[in-house]
Write a protein that holds these residues in place. Structure first.
Motif, PDB file in Angstrom:
ATOM      1  N   MET A 161      29.263 -76.232  15.900  1.00 19.40           N
ATOM      2  CA  MET A 161      29.503 -75.091  15.112  1.00 19.40           C
ATOM      3  C   MET A 161      28.198 -74.268  14.861  1.00 19.40           C
ATOM      4  N   ASP A 206      34.899 -73.609   0.688  1.00 17.69           N
ATOM      5  CA  ASP A 206      34.440 -72.809   1.687  1.00 17.69           C
ATOM      6  C   ASP A 206      33.492 -71.487   1.135  1.00 17.69           C
ATOM      7  N   LEU A 228      35.049 -70.837  17.196  1.00 16.11           N
ATOM      8  CA  LEU A 228      35.458 -71.322  15.951  1.00 16.11           C
ATOM      9  C   LEU A 228      36.965 -71.786  16.041  1.00 16.11           C
ATOM     10  N   LYS A 275      31.975 -75.866   4.584  1.00 12.98           N
ATOM     11  CA  LYS A 275      33.200 -75.237   4.757  1.00 12.98           C
ATOM     12  C   LYS A 275      34.261 -76.541   5.349  1.00 12.98           C
ATOM     13  N   TYR A 331      29.786 -82.618  10.270  1.00 12.69           N
ATOM     14  CA  TYR A 331      30.419 -81.136  10.394  1.00 12.69           C
ATOM     15  C   TYR A 331      29.367 -80.146   9.862  1.00 12.69           C
ATOM     16  N   LEU A 369      37.204 -77.885   7.156  1.00  6.67           N
ATOM     17  CA  LEU A 369      38.113 -77.695   8.295  1.00  6.67           C
ATOM     18  C   LEU A 369      39.486 -78.597   7.964  1.00  6.67           C
ATOM     19  N   VAL A 394      39.620 -80.069  15.946  1.00  2.09           N
ATOM     20  CA  VAL A 394      39.504 -80.756  14.709  1.00  2.09           C
ATOM     21  C   VAL A 394      40.549 -81.221  14.078  1.00  2.09           C
ATOM     22  N   ALA A 395      41.587 -80.137  14.096  1.00  2.00           N
ATOM     23  CA  ALA A 395      42.963 -80.534  13.249  1.00  2.00           C
ATOM     24  C   ALA A 395      43.657 -81.467  13.596  1.00  2.00           C
ATOM     25  N   PRO A 440      40.873 -77.392   2.512  1.00  2.00           N
ATOM     26  CA  PRO A 440      40.036 -76.042   2.860  1.00  2.00           C
ATOM     27  C   PRO A 440      39.979 -75.025   2.122  1.00  2.00           C
ATOM     28  N   SER A 450      32.483 -81.635   2.712  1.00  2.00           N
ATOM     29  CA  SER A 450      32.728 -81.098   3.673  1.00  2.00           C
ATOM     30  C   SER A 450      32.941 -81.743   4.870  1.00  2.00           C
ATOM     31  N   GLU A 472      38.432 -75.416  15.285  1.00  2.00           N
ATOM     32  CA  GLU A 472      39.375 -75.694  14.364  1.00  2.00           C
ATOM     33  C   GLU A 472      40.604 -76.390  15.035  1.00  2.00           C
TER      34      GLU A 472
END
Ligand code: IPM
Ligand code: MN
Length: 342
Positions: free
Chosen positions: A292, A118, A311, A100, A253, A102, A318-319, A114, A248, A315
């Motif tokens: 995760m 996925d 989660l 996945k 990750y 992110l 990390v973003a 993303p 990913s 997200e």
């Protein structure tokens, strides 16, 4: 939850500390106990996973493992003695590995985001070539012979395939691909294909497909969007999930859950990465894969609300900070940020 912590070696101890921080932030009622298995224990005592510890571990709901592997210990001893032993002894039937990407993380694939990456790999986790069947004759001579046999049972294939269909049914696309090498491995491949065909008949709403493992590798690079749930045997699953990690964002990750499906033992959750002795002790490791893995553990334990919050926190953080993880931002800072966001 009753959780056993096995920090292990190298960066395993650093990333697991961050998972625990995030676990605390969720407010989930958890009783934890730490087991110092790994290279240090082995070098001190010669013990890898004492039977008494194995017996104690069985009473937990969940095991969170950091990583095992020590520069002064011959490769394989700790991996086989701890990881593989737990997988076999606790019948951890499925190795579930999300692939996945992110938001905010760069894929090794240019121009993929993303929405393209996925999917989930359901890896058989107890047999195949990992069963250790075979032997060596005339070792070290010019006439040396080695055999390594792949063990495949209908039971183990069927429970993985069924798990894959159930998982797919909860995902919007509801697609399951069998990955094998049936054109060459006619015995093992035949068993997997027959089992897949039989089980798929019970899931008329699912779309099914088949990919040879070599082609799966090609598609993972050229067209990763074609996968939803991929089910495969042990060694193929090992190999394609490293490629999955590469596309990913890297091993920092990649999370995994080794799932016991019949409730006879705990499930074990671990980042796919190893102990990384080259960067150990420097606060450089990315704890996201470990966190995760905690998300997967909470989800599996039925703590859905806490899992969703973890989660979402991963997200969000990390973003914001992905490019600085491992360079500007320490392992502990990333864990602090995720815990704070939770
Ligand atoms: C993994 C690892 C293990 C495996 C090794 C360390 C035994 O590569 O979890 O993918 O081959 O399963
Ligand atoms: Mn591997």
């Amino acid at each position: 939850m009753k959780i056993a912590l096995i920090p292990g070696d190298g960066v395993g101890t650093e990333v697991l500390a961050e998972s625990v921080k995030v676990l605390d932030a969720t407010g989930v009622a958890a009783e934890t106990h730490t087991y110092d298995l790994g290279g240090e224990l082995y070098l001190r005592t010669g013990e890898v996973l004492p039977d008494s510890v194995l017996a104690e571990l069985r009473d937990f709901d969940t095991i969170l493992l950091g990583a095992v592997g020590h520069p002064d210990v011959k490769p394989g001893i700790l991996e086989r003695g701890i990881l593989l032993r737990l997988r076999f002894a606790f019948d951890l039937a499925v190795n579930l590995r999300p692939v996945k990407l992110l938001p905010g993380v760069d894929s090794a694939l240019a121009a993929r985001g993303p929405a393209d990456i996925d999917f989930v790999v359901v890896r058989e986790n107890t047999e195949g070539l990992y069963a250790g069947a075979g032997g060596t004759l005339r070792e070290g001579s010019a006439h040396e012979i080695a055999t390594q046999e792949s063990v495949n049972t209908r039971l183990a294939a069927e429970r993985c395939i069924r798990f894959a269909f159930d998982l797919a049914a909860d995902r919007p696309r509801n697609e399951v691909m069998l990955c094998h090498k049936t054109n060459v491995l006619t015995h093992a491949g035949g068993l997997w294909q027959r089992t897949f065909d039989d089980v798929s008949a019970e899931y008329p709403d699912a779309a099914t497909s088949y990919g040879h493992v070599d082609a799966v590798c090609l598609w993972m690079v050229l067209d990763p969007g074609r996968f939803d749930v991929v089910v495969t045997e042990n060694l193929f699953g090992d190999i394609v999930t490293d490629l999955g990690a590469a596309i990913s964002g890297g091993l920092g990750y990649a999370a995994s859950g080794n799932l016991n499906l019949d409730g006879t033992a705990p499930s074990m959750f671990e980042p796919v990465h190893g102990s990384a002795p080259d960067i150990a002790g420097q606060g450089k490791a990315n704890p996201v894969a470990a966190i995760m893995s905690l998300w997967m553990a909470l989800h599996r334990a039925g703590e859905r609300d806490a899992a969703d919050r973890v989660l979402a926190a991963i997200e969000k953080v990390v973003a914001d900070v992905a490019p600085r993880i491992g360079t500007g931002l320490s392992t502990a800072q990333v864990g602090d940020d995720v815990a704070e966001a939770v």
